[in-house]
Design a protein around this motif. Structure first.
Motif, PDB file in Angstrom:
ATOM      1  N   SER A 107       0.826  -1.119   0.092  1.00 13.21           N
ATOM      2  CA  SER A 107       0.005  -0.009   0.015  1.00 13.21           C
ATOM      3  C   SER A 107       0.714   1.387  -0.007  1.00 13.21           C
ATOM      4  N   ASP A 108       0.496   2.308  -0.598  1.00 14.12           N
ATOM      5  CA  ASP A 108       1.034   3.468  -0.437  1.00 14.12           C
ATOM      6  C   ASP A 108       0.625   4.077   0.792  1.00 14.12           C
ATOM      7  N   VAL A 109       1.516   4.881   1.412  1.00 11.95           N
ATOM      8  CA  VAL A 109       1.316   5.722   2.788  1.00 11.95           C
ATOM      9  C   VAL A 109      -0.124   6.222   2.917  1.00 11.95           C
ATOM     10  N   TYR A 110      -0.564   7.087   2.088  1.00 11.24           N
ATOM     11  CA  TYR A 110      -1.956   7.536   2.342  1.00 11.24           C
ATOM     12  C   TYR A 110      -3.126   6.645   2.136  1.00 11.24           C
ATOM     13  N   GLU A 111      -2.879   5.368   1.552  1.00 10.64           N
ATOM     14  CA  GLU A 111      -4.099   4.558   1.566  1.00 10.64           C
ATOM     15  C   GLU A 111      -3.926   3.393   2.707  1.00 10.64           C
ATOM     16  N   ALA A 112      -2.868   3.670   3.627  1.00 12.18           N
ATOM     17  CA  ALA A 112      -2.656   2.708   4.915  1.00 12.18           C
ATOM     18  C   ALA A 112      -3.979   2.394   5.630  1.00 12.18           C
ATOM     19  N   PRO A 113      -4.754   3.548   5.960  1.00 12.41           N
ATOM     20  CA  PRO A 113      -5.931   3.087   6.778  1.00 12.41           C
ATOM     21  C   PRO A 113      -6.749   2.113   6.072  1.00 12.41           C
ATOM     22  N   ALA A 114      -6.941   2.212   4.630  1.00 11.70           N
ATOM     23  CA  ALA A 114      -7.759   1.350   4.005  1.00 11.70           C
ATOM     24  C   ALA A 114      -7.135   0.118   3.812  1.00 11.70           C
ATOM     25  N   ALA A 115      -6.029  -0.112   3.916  1.00 12.11           N
ATOM     26  CA  ALA A 115      -5.235  -1.326   3.546  1.00 12.11           C
ATOM     27  C   ALA A 115      -5.084  -2.085   5.215  1.00 12.11           C
ATOM     28  N   LEU A 116      -5.248  -1.328   6.264  1.00 12.65           N
ATOM     29  CA  LEU A 116      -5.209  -1.667   7.791  1.00 12.65           C
ATOM     30  C   LEU A 116      -6.435  -1.350   8.414  1.00 12.65           C
ATOM     31  N   PRO A 117      -7.415  -1.776   7.869  1.00 12.77           N
ATOM     32  CA  PRO A 117      -8.766  -1.127   8.430  1.00 12.77           C
ATOM     33  C   PRO A 117      -9.036  -1.364   9.911  1.00 12.77           C
ATOM     34  N   GLY A 118      -8.950  -0.322  10.818  1.00 15.23           N
ATOM     35  CA  GLY A 118      -9.460  -0.577  12.032  1.00 15.23           C
ATOM     36  C   GLY A 118      -8.381  -0.824  12.958  1.00 15.23           C
ATOM     37  N   GLU A 119      -7.198  -0.954  12.393  1.00 14.34           N
ATOM     38  CA  GLU A 119      -5.876  -1.272  13.323  1.00 14.34           C
ATOM     39  C   GLU A 119      -5.374  -0.196  13.919  1.00 14.34           C
ATOM     40  N   ARG A 120      -4.685  -0.308  15.025  1.00 10.31           N
ATOM     41  CA  ARG A 120      -3.964   0.600  15.612  1.00 10.31           C
ATOM     42  C   ARG A 120      -2.561   0.194  16.420  1.00 10.31           C
ATOM     43  N   PHE A 121      -1.720   0.913  16.262  1.00 10.38           N
ATOM     44  CA  PHE A 121      -0.257   0.254  16.624  1.00 10.38           C
ATOM     45  C   PHE A 121       0.250   1.391  17.797  1.00 10.38           C
ATOM     46  N   ASP A 122       1.190   0.549  18.656  1.00 15.14           N
ATOM     47  CA  ASP A 122       2.076   1.201  19.851  1.00 15.14           C
ATOM     48  C   ASP A 122       2.745   2.134  19.148  1.00 15.14           C
ATOM     49  N   ILE A 123       3.285   1.597  17.957  1.00 15.32           N
ATOM     50  CA  ILE A 123       4.361   2.597  17.446  1.00 15.32           C
ATOM     51  C   ILE A 123       4.467   2.710  16.016  1.00 15.32           C
TER      52      ILE A 123
END
Length: 267
Positions: A107-123
């Protein structure tokens, strides 16, 4: 081309770089498989303990930095817009026994939320030479903030934008620090050793340091530190000297400018 096709042009360029980089001594994949780490000691010290944390590496290329954080105990996800780079990263993860704790996503950076739907990261980690490939830092910072869990942190390590002002002597100001025009480049060779590229055109975007910090603040992140470093990882100017393996600095008596910076910002 810059307005409409920068992403396509840059993806083709980076797809082509993978075959060169994978065989280069610069990236030294055999050494990495044997246990070497490309992470600098200050990165490990500044980011701190990563064991047990979910870490997302944006613009991960072939995954060596990503997997190095995985070797330190993080559950890692690498994201890159080059499918060929991700293919190489997945193979490397299998080679070093981290396939169960390392995931790579195209995925490109700007589409990362769509590529990782609902995911959250510590870092969220972004390494050297990444921001010049992004035209819109406000949007980038919003993506980063949206991918961080509450209390999570962005850790960014980058080449200092002041280095793009100077001429080859590392002293003369030859370029406009505030030049916002995209840089269209046509280079037959990448920054590593190896054969010529077939896809030689790329488009880069320069960002002053204030733009980086302001974008993160505007996205609601709190900057915890901004460190400017008098060293870099390659001979950016002929005058630089290798003060220790893989670390280059100006010689004594030469006026110094910051060559890299590192930043941590928390949600």
């Amino acid at each position: 081309m810059v307005n409409d096709d920068w992403l396509t042009v840059n993806r083709e360029n980076w797809d082509d770089r993978v075959r060169v980089h994978a065989e280069s001594s610069f990236y030294d994949l055999p050494g990495f498989r044997a246990g070497a780490s490309p992470l600098r000691s200050f990165e490990r010290a500044e980011l701190g303990e990563v064991a047990g944390k979910r870490l997302l590496h944006l613009q991960c290329h072939m995954g060596q930095d990503t997997l190095s954080w995985g070797r330190l105990g993080a559950e890692v996800t690498g994201l890159d817009f080059s499918a060929k780079a991700v293919e190489q990263a997945r193979a490397l993860a299998a080679d070093v026994g981290l396939a169960d704790r390392a995931r790579f996503v195209v995925s490109d950076v700007y589409e990362a939320p769509a590529a990782l739907p609902g995911e959250r990261f510590d870092i969220v980690y972004t390494g050297l030479g990444s921001l010049v490939w992004l035209p819109d830092l406000t949007r980038w910072a919003e993506v980063v903030a949206g991918l961080l869990a509450e209390g999570g942190a962005l850790y960014l390590v980058e080449f200092h934008p002041a280095t793009d002002m100077l001429g080859e002597d590392g002293r003369t100001v030859d370029h406009d620090y505030f030049d916002a025009e995209p840089w269209r480049q046509d280079h037959a060779y990448t920054y590593t050793d190896g054969p010529a590229l077939e896809k030689t055109v790329s488009v880069q975007f320069l960002h002053p340091l204030g733009e980086v910090v302001s974008a993160l603040a505007g996205a609601g992140l709190r900057v915890e530190f901004l460190h400017e470093h008098p060293f870099t990882i390659f001979q950016r100017y002929p005058v630089l000297e290798e003060s220790e393996p893989g670390i280059f600095t100006f010689p004594p008596g030469h006026p110094r400018v910051p060559l890299m910076f590192s930043l941590r910002a928390r949600r």
